[in-house]
Write a protein that holds these residues in place. Structure first.
Motif, PDB file in Angstrom:
ATOM      1  N   UNK A  67       0.816  -1.217   0.000  1.00  0.00           N
ATOM      2  CA  UNK A  67       0.000   0.000   0.000  1.00  0.00           C
ATOM      3  C   UNK A  67       0.850   1.268   0.000  1.00  0.00           C
ATOM      4  N   UNK A  68       2.021   1.226   0.625  1.00  0.00           N
ATOM      5  CA  UNK A  68       2.811   2.442   0.778  1.00  0.00           C
ATOM      6  C   UNK A  68       3.797   2.679  -0.359  1.00  0.00           C
ATOM      7  N   UNK A  69       3.879   1.762  -1.283  1.00  0.00           N
ATOM      8  CA  UNK A  69       4.708   1.966  -2.477  1.00  0.00           C
ATOM      9  C   UNK A  69       6.173   2.181  -2.171  1.00  0.00           C
ATOM     10  N   UNK A  70       6.719   3.264  -2.715  1.00  0.00           N
ATOM     11  CA  UNK A  70       8.152   3.540  -2.585  1.00  0.00           C
ATOM     12  C   UNK A  70       8.574   3.727  -1.128  1.00  0.00           C
ATOM     13  N   UNK A  71       7.715   4.326  -0.316  1.00  0.00           N
ATOM     14  CA  UNK A  71       8.056   4.534   1.097  1.00  0.00           C
ATOM     15  C   UNK A  71       8.308   3.184   1.765  1.00  0.00           C
ATOM     16  N   UNK A  72       7.421   2.228   1.540  1.00  0.00           N
ATOM     17  CA  UNK A  72       7.589   0.898   2.120  1.00  0.00           C
ATOM     18  C   UNK A  72       8.832   0.207   1.601  1.00  0.00           C
ATOM     19  N   UNK A  73       9.046   0.268   0.300  1.00  0.00           N
ATOM     20  CA  UNK A  73      10.238  -0.356  -0.287  1.00  0.00           C
ATOM     21  C   UNK A  73      11.512   0.281   0.249  1.00  0.00           C
ATOM     22  N   UNK A  74      11.511   1.614   0.351  1.00  0.00           N
ATOM     23  CA  UNK A  74      12.692   2.304   0.865  1.00  0.00           C
ATOM     24  C   UNK A  74      12.951   1.962   2.330  1.00  0.00           C
ATOM     25  N   UNK A  75      11.882   1.869   3.123  1.00  0.00           N
ATOM     26  CA  UNK A  75      12.054   1.505   4.532  1.00  0.00           C
ATOM     27  C   UNK A  75      12.649   0.109   4.642  1.00  0.00           C
ATOM     28  N   UNK A  76      12.120  -0.840   3.866  1.00  0.00           N
ATOM     29  CA  UNK A  76      12.640  -2.208   3.935  1.00  0.00           C
ATOM     30  C   UNK A  76      14.084  -2.284   3.460  1.00  0.00           C
ATOM     31  N   UNK A  77      14.446  -1.485   2.465  1.00  0.00           N
ATOM     32  CA  UNK A  77      15.833  -1.455   2.003  1.00  0.00           C
ATOM     33  C   UNK A  77      16.750  -0.907   3.099  1.00  0.00           C
ATOM     34  N   UNK A  78      16.310   0.167   3.762  1.00  0.00           N
ATOM     35  CA  UNK A  78      17.088   0.737   4.857  1.00  0.00           C
ATOM     36  C   UNK A  78      17.211  -0.277   6.000  1.00  0.00           C
ATOM     37  N   UNK A  79      16.107  -0.944   6.313  1.00  0.00           N
ATOM     38  CA  UNK A  79      16.073  -1.953   7.376  1.00  0.00           C
ATOM     39  C   UNK A  79      17.096  -3.049   7.093  1.00  0.00           C
ATOM     40  N   UNK A  80      17.085  -3.564   5.880  1.00  0.00           N
ATOM     41  CA  UNK A  80      18.006  -4.641   5.508  1.00  0.00           C
ATOM     42  C   UNK A  80      19.457  -4.155   5.563  1.00  0.00           C
ATOM     43  N   UNK A  81      19.716  -2.969   5.042  1.00  0.00           N
ATOM     44  CA  UNK A  81      21.082  -2.449   5.020  1.00  0.00           C
ATOM     45  C   UNK A  81      21.605  -2.187   6.432  1.00  0.00           C
ATOM     46  N   UNK A  82      20.772  -1.652   7.296  1.00  0.00           N
ATOM     47  CA  UNK A  82      21.194  -1.331   8.663  1.00  0.00           C
ATOM     48  C   UNK A  82      21.520  -2.576   9.473  1.00  0.00           C
ATOM     49  N   UNK A  83      20.886  -3.694   9.150  1.00  0.00           N
ATOM     50  CA  UNK A  83      21.062  -4.912   9.939  1.00  0.00           C
ATOM     51  C   UNK A  83      22.058  -5.907   9.344  1.00  0.00           C
ATOM     52  N   UNK A  84      22.706  -5.528   8.233  1.00  0.00           N
ATOM     53  CA  UNK A  84      23.721  -6.407   7.645  1.00  0.00           C
ATOM     54  C   UNK A  84      24.910  -6.537   8.582  1.00  0.00           C
ATOM     55  N   UNK A  85      25.631  -7.666   8.450  1.00  0.00           N
ATOM     56  CA  UNK A  85      26.883  -7.818   9.177  1.00  0.00           C
ATOM     57  C   UNK A  85      27.822  -6.681   8.807  1.00  0.00           C
ATOM     58  N   UNK A  86      28.490  -6.166   9.780  1.00  0.00           N
ATOM     59  CA  UNK A  86      29.495  -5.121   9.592  1.00  0.00           C
ATOM     60  C   UNK A  86      30.429  -5.181  10.785  1.00  0.00           C
ATOM     61  N   UNK A  87      30.784  -4.042  11.325  1.00  0.00           N
ATOM     62  CA  UNK A  87      31.588  -4.023  12.538  1.00  0.00           C
ATOM     63  C   UNK A  87      30.842  -4.714  13.681  1.00  0.00           C
ATOM     64  N   UNK A  88      29.525  -4.638  13.633  1.00  0.00           N
ATOM     65  CA  UNK A  88      28.654  -5.350  14.578  1.00  0.00           C
ATOM     66  C   UNK A  88      27.913  -6.418  13.780  1.00  0.00           C
ATOM     67  N   UNK A  89      27.853  -7.616  14.310  1.00  0.00           N
ATOM     68  CA  UNK A  89      27.200  -8.718  13.595  1.00  0.00           C
ATOM     69  C   UNK A  89      25.690  -8.508  13.496  1.00  0.00           C
ATOM     70  N   UNK A  90      25.100  -9.146  12.496  1.00  0.00           N
ATOM     71  CA  UNK A  90      23.645  -9.096  12.328  1.00  0.00           C
ATOM     72  C   UNK A  90      22.948  -9.566  13.603  1.00  0.00           C
ATOM     73  N   UNK A  91      23.430 -10.658  14.188  1.00  0.00           N
ATOM     74  CA  UNK A  91      22.819 -11.181  15.417  1.00  0.00           C
ATOM     75  C   UNK A  91      22.835 -10.127  16.519  1.00  0.00           C
TER      76      UNK A  91
END
Length: 112
Positions: free
Chosen positions: A21-45
């Motif tokens: 329903x939210x179109x680009x806003x929803x897609x952008x939020x999910x993309x940000x969510x996925x990117x923020x939780x990727x393994x990096x200096x801090x693990x995904x877990x």
């Protein structure tokens, strides 16, 4: 009785409905969510455990269930989850104690 699994399934269904329903806003939020939780200096877990702390602190049951489930799927052990709950209690006091209990009850169900 699988009340938390049913709630988690409902939350995931609602995510799909809202994203559509939210179109680009929803897609952008999910993309940000996925990117923020990727393994990096801090693990995904560990990021999921951090999200669980915040979810308990802000008293969002849906967020608790989602990030608890994600932490479990990322390999978080019971002891790690309990320590995350304890950290939320330290930072948020009594309300976190109540919602932390909810997180532990849900954990016991979801870990079966």
């Amino acid at each position: 009785m699988a009340k938390y699994q049913d709630r988690l399934d409902s939350i995931k269904k609602n995510y799909g409905t809202l994203t559509k329903a939210s179109g680009e806003v929803g897609k952008d939020f999910l993309a940000m969510h996925a990117a923020a939780l990727e393994d990096g200096a801090i693990s995904h877990k560990n990021k999921e455990l951090m999200c669980l702390c915040v979810a308990i602190s802000i008293r969002c049951e849906g967020c608790i269930l989602d990030h608890l489930n994600n932490a479990i799927e990322a390999g978080a052990a019971r002891e790690e989850i309990v320590e995350a709950v304890n950290t939320a209690i330290l930072m948020s006091g009594g309300p976190a104690y109540v919602y932390g209990g909810t997180a532990l009850e849900a954990m016991d169900e979801l870990l079966k």
